[in-house]
Scaffold this motif. Structure first.
Motif, PDB file in Angstrom:
ATOM      1  N   ASN A 139       0.844  -1.180   0.000  1.00  0.00           N
ATOM      2  CA  ASN A 139       0.000   0.000   0.000  1.00  0.00           C
ATOM      3  C   ASN A 139       0.889   1.242   0.000  1.00  0.00           C
ATOM      4  O   ASN A 139       2.119   1.150   0.046  1.00  0.00           O
ATOM      5  CB  ASN A 139      -1.060  -0.006   1.112  1.00  0.00           C
ATOM      6  CG  ASN A 139      -0.510   0.091   2.517  1.00  0.00           C
ATOM      7  OD1 ASN A 139       0.671   0.265   2.736  1.00  0.00           O
ATOM      8  ND2 ASN A 139      -1.410  -0.046   3.484  1.00  0.00           N
ATOM      9  N   ALA A 140       0.302   2.374  -0.150  1.00  0.00           N
ATOM     10  CA  ALA A 140       1.046   3.623  -0.273  1.00  0.00           C
ATOM     11  C   ALA A 140       0.119   4.735   0.175  1.00  0.00           C
ATOM     12  O   ALA A 140      -1.089   4.520   0.334  1.00  0.00           O
ATOM     13  CB  ALA A 140       1.480   3.821  -1.716  1.00  0.00           C
ATOM     14  N   SER A 141       0.680   5.907   0.380  1.00  0.00           N
ATOM     15  CA  SER A 141      -0.129   6.994   0.930  1.00  0.00           C
ATOM     16  C   SER A 141      -1.252   7.361  -0.034  1.00  0.00           C
ATOM     17  O   SER A 141      -1.128   7.220  -1.242  1.00  0.00           O
ATOM     18  CB  SER A 141       0.748   8.208   1.224  1.00  0.00           C
ATOM     19  OG  SER A 141       1.410   8.614   0.054  1.00  0.00           O
ATOM     20  N   PRO A 142      -2.387   7.809   0.515  1.00  0.00           N
ATOM     21  CA  PRO A 142      -3.600   7.985  -0.300  1.00  0.00           C
ATOM     22  C   PRO A 142      -3.476   9.080  -1.356  1.00  0.00           C
ATOM     23  O   PRO A 142      -3.140  10.218  -1.051  1.00  0.00           O
ATOM     24  CB  PRO A 142      -4.671   8.333   0.741  1.00  0.00           C
ATOM     25  CG  PRO A 142      -3.944   8.755   1.962  1.00  0.00           C
ATOM     26  CD  PRO A 142      -2.634   8.049   1.946  1.00  0.00           C
ATOM     27  N   TYR A 153      -8.253   8.048  -0.692  1.00  0.00           N
ATOM     28  CA  TYR A 153      -8.323   7.091   0.413  1.00  0.00           C
ATOM     29  C   TYR A 153      -7.352   5.932   0.222  1.00  0.00           C
ATOM     30  O   TYR A 153      -6.897   5.339   1.181  1.00  0.00           O
ATOM     31  CB  TYR A 153      -9.751   6.560   0.552  1.00  0.00           C
ATOM     32  CG  TYR A 153     -10.013   5.792   1.829  1.00  0.00           C
ATOM     33  CD1 TYR A 153      -9.912   6.416   3.069  1.00  0.00           C
ATOM     34  CD2 TYR A 153     -10.374   4.445   1.805  1.00  0.00           C
ATOM     35  CE1 TYR A 153     -10.145   5.721   4.244  1.00  0.00           C
ATOM     36  CE2 TYR A 153     -10.631   3.735   2.973  1.00  0.00           C
ATOM     37  CZ  TYR A 153     -10.512   4.381   4.193  1.00  0.00           C
ATOM     38  OH  TYR A 153     -10.756   3.696   5.364  1.00  0.00           O
ATOM     39  N   ILE A 154      -7.053   5.603  -1.023  1.00  0.00           N
ATOM     40  CA  ILE A 154      -6.104   4.514  -1.269  1.00  0.00           C
ATOM     41  C   ILE A 154      -4.924   5.034  -2.089  1.00  0.00           C
ATOM     42  O   ILE A 154      -5.026   6.055  -2.773  1.00  0.00           O
ATOM     43  CB  ILE A 154      -6.777   3.304  -1.961  1.00  0.00           C
ATOM     44  CG1 ILE A 154      -7.599   3.733  -3.175  1.00  0.00           C
ATOM     45  CG2 ILE A 154      -7.653   2.539  -1.003  1.00  0.00           C
ATOM     46  CD1 ILE A 154      -8.322   2.600  -3.881  1.00  0.00           C
ATOM     47  N   GLY A 155      -3.819   4.316  -1.988  1.00  0.00           N
ATOM     48  CA  GLY A 155      -2.637   4.692  -2.758  1.00  0.00           C
ATOM     49  C   GLY A 155      -2.729   4.172  -4.190  1.00  0.00           C
ATOM     50  O   GLY A 155      -3.749   3.604  -4.587  1.00  0.00           O
ATOM     51  N   THR A 156      -1.668   4.354  -4.940  1.00  0.00           N
ATOM     52  CA  THR A 156      -1.668   3.800  -6.296  1.00  0.00           C
ATOM     53  C   THR A 156      -1.436   2.290  -6.230  1.00  0.00           C
ATOM     54  O   THR A 156      -1.386   1.618  -7.262  1.00  0.00           O
ATOM     55  CB  THR A 156      -0.609   4.489  -7.172  1.00  0.00           C
ATOM     56  OG1 THR A 156       0.649   4.436  -6.500  1.00  0.00           O
ATOM     57  CG2 THR A 156      -0.965   5.943  -7.408  1.00  0.00           C
TER      58      THR A 156
END
Lengths: 358, 358
Positions: A139-142, A153-156
């Motif tokens: 995951n990654a920063s939104p 809300y979601i990362g790439t």
């Protein structure tokens, strides 16, 4: 100006050594960073080194991290990465998955308390070398807004699956679950070009072709881009990555995933530790003779390559092939760096006293 | 006219019994078929029953199949489904995966020699009931053209991941890796409406809004639809599904996957057996305390629901939520069937002498 992969790897290793990493960790992290440049994913290569240095200097990445398995079964483990550098932690996690797969048939490691791991394909390649299928997510920063939302809300959140393919280069699908990764916006920003519709929306939720839209509270769109073309699917895929990498591992997830850039402070009152990865491997000969698999995988590739093509298309590419070809070119001709990246490296050299010839 | 799920399940069970299936298999296959109608996926419900009947009658589906594990490790198995009905085989395979996950932490079953398994979500729900994360894929006959091609090579190949979510309905992402599944084209055909661009291309590779384009040698487009918006990603995802479900299992793959419709003969000189599925489960408490996971999963859902919305959007939906709501409605009000489907059922009733009240 072109630099060889060896030069850049040596420089990066020395930077990590100066910052207190043990030699083995420094070497693997450096190699994984430079592999992005080698494969042509310039956004994820040495251009990010100064970002890592800042996170290390301000204590958000720990050079002397000792990852700890918190819980395990024959085919699974949950790993606390001890705030280590993702470039090495993910490699370490894949090695655990591979060892488990050797006896249990498959191995799965949910990693918390980690940081940016570079390109996912590097870690999947480790499984491929062991004649396994590699499965890598982080995951990654939104930055991406779920379908119907105007808030990130979601990362790439990439999904990567790497599969050995016998006499052909391995099949490596490594894709951001956004319509376009942030790196593509950065390229358009440098070239001062408009971007296609479907990549970003304005803060009001309208279409935009402005590559700087994210700086004006716009958000990236999920793969599928709009209602008609299935943005709910990209949203679902990015969410799966976030839940497996973040919720299952005990890392942060959703809006709480800490940013890569050091000038943004992580949220307080966060539900987990660092960012998370989800890494696994299936042993091919846990399912079938590896020879049968290889021969059918070659047939799959030959079938795809021999398809009729649209006008103007020279060939059908297999996932991973463009990067494989770029690797051949750059290992021979070196890696072109932009002036800005070269300046960045020179500044690090001076600050850290690496004194490397480059 | 509305029918209750019980009525349709009873009718479908009786059809399968008349065709020689053992009671347990008939019951589970019928339930899985009707669950699609219950969830509002009308294309995959009893509308497909006559298609199954034709495949059973012409010998391509074997009512008395005895699936056989060809190879296994603590966390994996390869299953030959013996030409069984996918609606039951996939359920059986998920049960094997669940049993393996109980001891090994995760379980993975690659299935060959199978047939259409209905909606993937049904099988993922079996894992959810066991407090596991379900992972379900299947390949299907080629309708989708890889990026750059004008020839179909992969199916609409769904990816489904189902995750328990505590007090909320489970998170169930179940998505075709094409921009739009064939069922959406069928709806537009019935309504005689144009479809959005990005779903299909003509046999020359041009955009089309004709819902009948596939009948004129057109092809479905991968998720992402075009070069700019990432069609190579949908192609990569569909390929992953095909390779795990088809190549790894020993089933057919690529152009060789047999069609669902009985009037199309399977290719001769095929590389494998039937169609393939890839089914797995991760035990949640193989990674962490199930309570911690549940509480963070609830937090993930609450975070997504509370996001700012685009104008005209009433709420942010969690993957699986639309189907969950439809289920509540249809379990109460019954399932509306079209005239065509009702006629189809009546004809089967007459042909098979089921003599059921409906």
């Amino acid at each position: 100006m072109n630099y060889s992969a060896q030069q850049l790897e040596k420089f990066t290793t020395d930077v990590f050594l100066k910052l207190g990493f043990p030699p083995e960790v420094a070497g693997i992290a450096a190699r994984n960073l430079v592999r992005a440049d080698v494969k042509g994913i310039d956004s994820h290569g040495v251009a990010r080194l100064s970002g890592f240095v800042r996170l290390i200097k301000n204590g958000r990445i720990n050079p002397n991290a000792i990852p700890k398995i918190l819980y395990e079964t024959p085919s699974t483990a949950r790993l606390d990465a001890d705030s280590g550098i993702g470039l090495w932690t993910a490699h370490h996690a894949m090695n655990i998955a591979i060892e488990k797969a050797k006896t249990a048939g498959s191995g799965w490691v949910a990693v918390s308390n980690s940081s940016h791991f570079g390109i996912a394909a590097n870690h999947a390649e480790l499984a491929i070398k062991n004649n396994m299928i590699g499965f890598v997510m982080t995951n990654a920063s939104p930055l991406v807004a779920p379908a119907g939302s105007i808030e990130a809300y979601i990362g790439t959140n990439p999904i990567c699956v790497g599969i050995p393919a016998g006499k052909y280069p391995p099949f490596i699908a490594d894709l951001a679950t956004a319509a376009a990764a942030n790196g593509k916006l950065e390229i358009a920003q440098r070239k001062e070009q408009d971007i296609p519709t479907g990549w970003v929306q304005t803060r009001e939720g309208n279409h935009s072709t402005n590559p700087n839209e994210l700086k004006e509270e716009g958000t990236l769109l999920p793969l599928g881009s709009d209602v008609e073309r299935g943005r709910h699917k990209g949203y679902a895929l990015g969410s799966i990555v976030d839940i497996l990498s973040g919720v299952l591992s005990g890392a942060n997830f959703g809006r709480w995933v800490p940013p890569f850039v050091s000038f943004l402070e992580p949220s307080t009152d966060i539900p987990g530790k660092g960012i998370g990865h989800f890494i696994g491997a299936w042993r091919i000969d846990a399912f079938d003779s590896a020879d049968v698999f290889t021969s059918n995988m070659e047939k799959w590739i030959e079938g795809a390559r021999s398809l009729q093509r649209s006008e103007g298309i020279d060939e059908i590419l297999i996932p991973g092939e463009p990067e494989h070809r770029m690797e051949a070119i750059r290992m021979k001709e070196g890696i072109p760096l932009t002036e800005k990246v070269i300046e960045d490296l020179k500044k690090m050299d001076k600050d850290l006293g690496v004194n490397i010839e480059y």
